[in-house]
Scaffold this motif. Sequence first.
Motif, PDB file in Angstrom:
ATOM      1  N   GLY A  91      36.710 -35.727  -2.321  1.00 23.86           N
ATOM      2  CA  GLY A  91      37.923 -35.738  -1.513  1.00 23.86           C
ATOM      3  C   GLY A  91      37.820 -36.679  -0.335  1.00 23.86           C
ATOM      4  N   ARG A  92      37.431 -36.150   0.813  1.00 24.81           N
ATOM      5  CA  ARG A  92      37.386 -36.942   2.040  1.00 24.81           C
ATOM      6  C   ARG A  92      36.023 -37.564   2.292  1.00 24.81           C
ATOM      7  NH1 ARG A  92      39.261 -32.810   6.271  1.00 24.81           N
ATOM      8  NH2 ARG A  92      38.383 -34.376   7.638  1.00 24.81           N
ATOM      9  N   GLY A  93      35.052 -37.252   1.488  1.00 20.35           N
ATOM     10  CA  GLY A  93      33.724 -37.819   1.699  1.00 20.35           C
ATOM     11  C   GLY A  93      32.656 -36.897   1.163  1.00 20.35           C
ATOM     12  N   ASP A  94      31.443 -37.392   1.114  1.00 26.75           N
ATOM     13  CA  ASP A  94      30.350 -36.610   0.555  1.00 26.75           C
ATOM     14  C   ASP A  94      29.843 -35.536   1.503  1.00 26.75           C
ATOM     15  OD1 ASP A  94      30.409 -38.080  -1.753  1.00 26.75           O
ATOM     16  OD2 ASP A  94      28.970 -39.567  -1.012  1.00 26.75           O
ATOM     17  N   ASP A  95      30.026 -35.728   2.779  1.00 25.40           N
ATOM     18  CA  ASP A  95      29.454 -34.845   3.783  1.00 25.40           C
ATOM     19  C   ASP A  95      30.454 -33.770   4.199  1.00 25.40           C
ATOM     20  OD1 ASP A  95      27.206 -34.232   5.209  1.00 25.40           O
ATOM     21  OD2 ASP A  95      27.060 -36.219   6.121  1.00 25.40           O
ATOM     22  N   VAL A  96      30.525 -32.675   3.441  1.00 26.54           N
ATOM     23  CA  VAL A  96      31.511 -31.628   3.687  1.00 26.54           C
ATOM     24  C   VAL A  96      31.282 -30.970   5.050  1.00 26.54           C
ATOM     25  CG1 VAL A  96      32.425 -29.429   2.854  1.00 26.54           C
ATOM     26  CG2 VAL A  96      31.843 -31.229   1.235  1.00 26.54           C
ATOM     27  N   ARG A  97      30.024 -30.716   5.401  1.00 23.09           N
ATOM     28  CA  ARG A  97      29.734 -30.085   6.696  1.00 23.09           C
ATOM     29  C   ARG A  97      30.196 -30.975   7.857  1.00 23.09           C
ATOM     30  NH1 ARG A  97      25.308 -28.228   3.633  1.00 23.09           N
ATOM     31  NH2 ARG A  97      25.056 -25.968   3.770  1.00 23.09           N
ATOM     32  N   LYS A  98      29.973 -32.261   7.724  1.00 27.51           N
ATOM     33  CA  LYS A  98      30.421 -33.186   8.770  1.00 27.51           C
ATOM     34  C   LYS A  98      31.942 -33.130   8.889  1.00 27.51           C
ATOM     35  CE  LYS A  98      28.636 -37.392   9.530  1.00 27.51           C
ATOM     36  NZ  LYS A  98      28.375 -38.853   9.389  1.00 27.51           N
ATOM     37  N   GLN A  99      32.644 -33.116   7.765  1.00 26.39           N
ATOM     38  CA  GLN A  99      34.104 -33.053   7.792  1.00 26.39           C
ATOM     39  C   GLN A  99      34.590 -31.742   8.412  1.00 26.39           C
ATOM     40  OE1 GLN A  99      36.072 -35.573   7.292  1.00 26.39           O
ATOM     41  NE2 GLN A  99      34.275 -36.775   6.807  1.00 26.39           N
ATOM     42  N   MET A 100      33.906 -30.635   8.108  1.00 28.47           N
ATOM     43  CA  MET A 100      34.281 -29.345   8.696  1.00 28.47           C
ATOM     44  C   MET A 100      34.148 -29.394  10.214  1.00 28.47           C
ATOM     45  SD  MET A 100      32.747 -26.461   6.008  1.00 28.47           S
ATOM     46  CE  MET A 100      31.317 -26.242   7.014  1.00 28.47           C
ATOM     47  N   LEU A 101      33.046 -29.957  10.692  1.00 28.28           N
ATOM     48  CA  LEU A 101      32.831 -30.025  12.143  1.00 28.28           C
ATOM     49  C   LEU A 101      33.800 -31.009  12.806  1.00 28.28           C
ATOM     50  CD1 LEU A 101      28.943 -29.849  12.286  1.00 28.28           C
ATOM     51  CD2 LEU A 101      30.565 -28.083  12.969  1.00 28.28           C
ATOM     52  N   LEU A 102      34.064 -32.134  12.158  1.00 29.66           N
ATOM     53  CA  LEU A 102      35.044 -33.074  12.713  1.00 29.66           C
ATOM     54  C   LEU A 102      36.437 -32.449  12.775  1.00 29.66           C
ATOM     55  CD1 LEU A 102      33.912 -36.415  11.052  1.00 29.66           C
ATOM     56  CD2 LEU A 102      33.904 -35.894  13.504  1.00 29.66           C
ATOM     57  N   ASP A 103      36.776 -31.671  11.751  1.00 30.45           N
ATOM     58  CA  ASP A 103      38.062 -30.955  11.771  1.00 30.45           C
ATOM     59  C   ASP A 103      38.111 -29.949  12.921  1.00 30.45           C
ATOM     60  OD1 ASP A 103      38.871 -32.377   9.568  1.00 30.45           O
ATOM     61  OD2 ASP A 103      38.524 -30.742   8.139  1.00 30.45           O
ATOM     62  N   GLU A 104      36.983 -29.288  13.177  1.00 29.84           N
ATOM     63  CA  GLU A 104      36.918 -28.327  14.278  1.00 29.84           C
ATOM     64  C   GLU A 104      37.075 -29.038  15.624  1.00 29.84           C
ATOM     65  OE1 GLU A 104      36.507 -24.291  15.606  1.00 29.84           O
ATOM     66  OE2 GLU A 104      37.148 -25.261  13.778  1.00 29.84           O
ATOM     67  N   VAL A 105      36.460 -30.193  15.776  1.00 26.78           N
ATOM     68  CA  VAL A 105      36.611 -30.973  17.007  1.00 26.78           C
ATOM     69  C   VAL A 105      38.069 -31.409  17.162  1.00 26.78           C
ATOM     70  CG1 VAL A 105      35.980 -33.143  18.156  1.00 26.78           C
ATOM     71  CG2 VAL A 105      34.209 -31.733  17.096  1.00 26.78           C
ATOM     72  N   SER A 106      38.690 -31.826  16.082  1.00 24.44           N
ATOM     73  CA  SER A 106      40.101 -32.225  16.139  1.00 24.44           C
ATOM     74  C   SER A 106      41.002 -31.044  16.497  1.00 24.44           C
ATOM     75  CB  SER A 106      40.545 -32.808  14.804  1.00 24.44           C
ATOM     76  OG  SER A 106      39.879 -34.016  14.564  1.00 24.44           O
ATOM     77  N   ARG A 107      40.669 -29.863  15.974  1.00 21.80           N
ATOM     78  CA  ARG A 107      41.435 -28.661  16.298  1.00 21.80           C
ATOM     79  C   ARG A 107      41.343 -28.377  17.802  1.00 21.80           C
ATOM     80  NH1 ARG A 107      40.728 -23.666  17.735  1.00 21.80           N
ATOM     81  NH2 ARG A 107      38.466 -23.791  17.610  1.00 21.80           N
ATOM     82  N   LEU A 108      40.134 -28.478  18.341  1.00 22.23           N
ATOM     83  CA  LEU A 108      39.949 -28.250  19.780  1.00 22.23           C
ATOM     84  C   LEU A 108      40.694 -29.293  20.608  1.00 22.23           C
ATOM     85  CD1 LEU A 108      36.175 -27.317  19.846  1.00 22.23           C
ATOM     86  CD2 LEU A 108      38.085 -25.849  20.522  1.00 22.23           C
ATOM     87  N   GLU A 109      40.636 -30.527  20.167  1.00 21.09           N
ATOM     88  CA  GLU A 109      41.330 -31.614  20.871  1.00 21.09           C
ATOM     89  C   GLU A 109      42.826 -31.331  20.934  1.00 21.09           C
ATOM     90  OE1 GLU A 109      40.995 -36.453  20.861  1.00 21.09           O
ATOM     91  OE2 GLU A 109      40.774 -35.406  18.965  1.00 21.09           O
ATOM     92  N   LYS A 110      43.388 -30.876  19.841  1.00 24.42           N
ATOM     93  CA  LYS A 110      44.816 -30.558  19.797  1.00 24.42           C
ATOM     94  C   LYS A 110      45.105 -29.311  20.635  1.00 24.42           C
ATOM     95  CE  LYS A 110      48.628 -29.873  16.642  1.00 24.42           C
ATOM     96  NZ  LYS A 110      49.069 -29.826  15.260  1.00 24.42           N
ATOM     97  N   HIS A 111      44.243 -28.289  20.509  1.00 22.54           N
ATOM     98  CA  HIS A 111      44.426 -27.044  21.263  1.00 22.54           C
ATOM     99  C   HIS A 111      44.421 -27.291  22.775  1.00 22.54           C
ATOM    100  CE1 HIS A 111      44.075 -22.803  22.273  1.00 22.54           C
ATOM    101  NE2 HIS A 111      42.990 -23.084  22.994  1.00 22.54           N
ATOM    102  N   TRP A 112      43.550 -28.195  23.224  1.00 22.16           N
ATOM    103  CA  TRP A 112      43.449 -28.515  24.646  1.00 22.16           C
ATOM    104  C   TRP A 112      44.527 -29.503  25.100  1.00 22.16           C
ATOM    105  CZ3 TRP A 112      37.467 -29.424  24.526  1.00 22.16           C
ATOM    106  CH2 TRP A 112      36.807 -28.191  24.542  1.00 22.16           C
ATOM    107  N   GLY A 113      45.349 -29.982  24.177  1.00 23.98           N
ATOM    108  CA  GLY A 113      46.422 -30.916  24.536  1.00 23.98           C
ATOM    109  C   GLY A 113      45.931 -32.320  24.855  1.00 23.98           C
ATOM    110  N   LEU A 114      44.843 -32.732  24.201  1.00 22.20           N
ATOM    111  CA  LEU A 114      44.271 -34.055  24.464  1.00 22.20           C
ATOM    112  C   LEU A 114      44.679 -35.088  23.433  1.00 22.20           C
ATOM    113  CD1 LEU A 114      40.672 -32.882  25.417  1.00 22.20           C
ATOM    114  CD2 LEU A 114      42.577 -33.349  26.939  1.00 22.20           C
ATOM    115  N   SER A 115      45.360 -34.655  22.386  1.00 24.15           N
ATOM    116  CA  SER A 115      45.750 -35.628  21.350  1.00 24.15           C
ATOM    117  C   SER A 115      47.258 -35.735  21.258  1.00 24.15           C
ATOM    118  CB  SER A 115      45.190 -35.233  19.997  1.00 24.15           C
ATOM    119  OG  SER A 115      45.691 -33.978  19.578  1.00 24.15           O
TER     120      SER A 115
END
Length: 119
Positions: free
Chosen positions: A95-119
């Motif tokens: 799908g998005r790449g071989d590193d599923v754990r990396k994608q999960m953590l990047l998604d979590e960082v993006s979620r926090l960025e949106k939650h904090w109103g930074l994006s």
Amino acid sequence: MKETIIGLISALVGFISGLLVPWIKWEIEKRQKRHDYRMKLIATWKAKLAAAEFHSPESRSSFGSSPEYSSLRSHMTTAMIEKFEAARTMYVGGGRGDDVRKQMLLDEVSRLEKHWGLS
């Protein structure tokens, strides 16, 4: 008499504004510092994740014991922590790449960025 009342009202307004203005400035500065701190956290997490490899247990352990992960972990959802830290779990890439754990953590960082109103 009229001038005295106007003078008293002016003095009262001046006194109240003298109390409020520093408090308002302090509140604005506090919010700006929190915003800057959160932006720095997001940038640090993204940089560390961009350089991280999760293909071997040693590399996952290396990232999991890093200060960046510790600071990220305190903001992650319980479900995401359990997924990332689950022992003997195999994730199949695709799908998005071989590193599923990396994608999960990047998604979590993006979620926090949106939650904090930074994006």
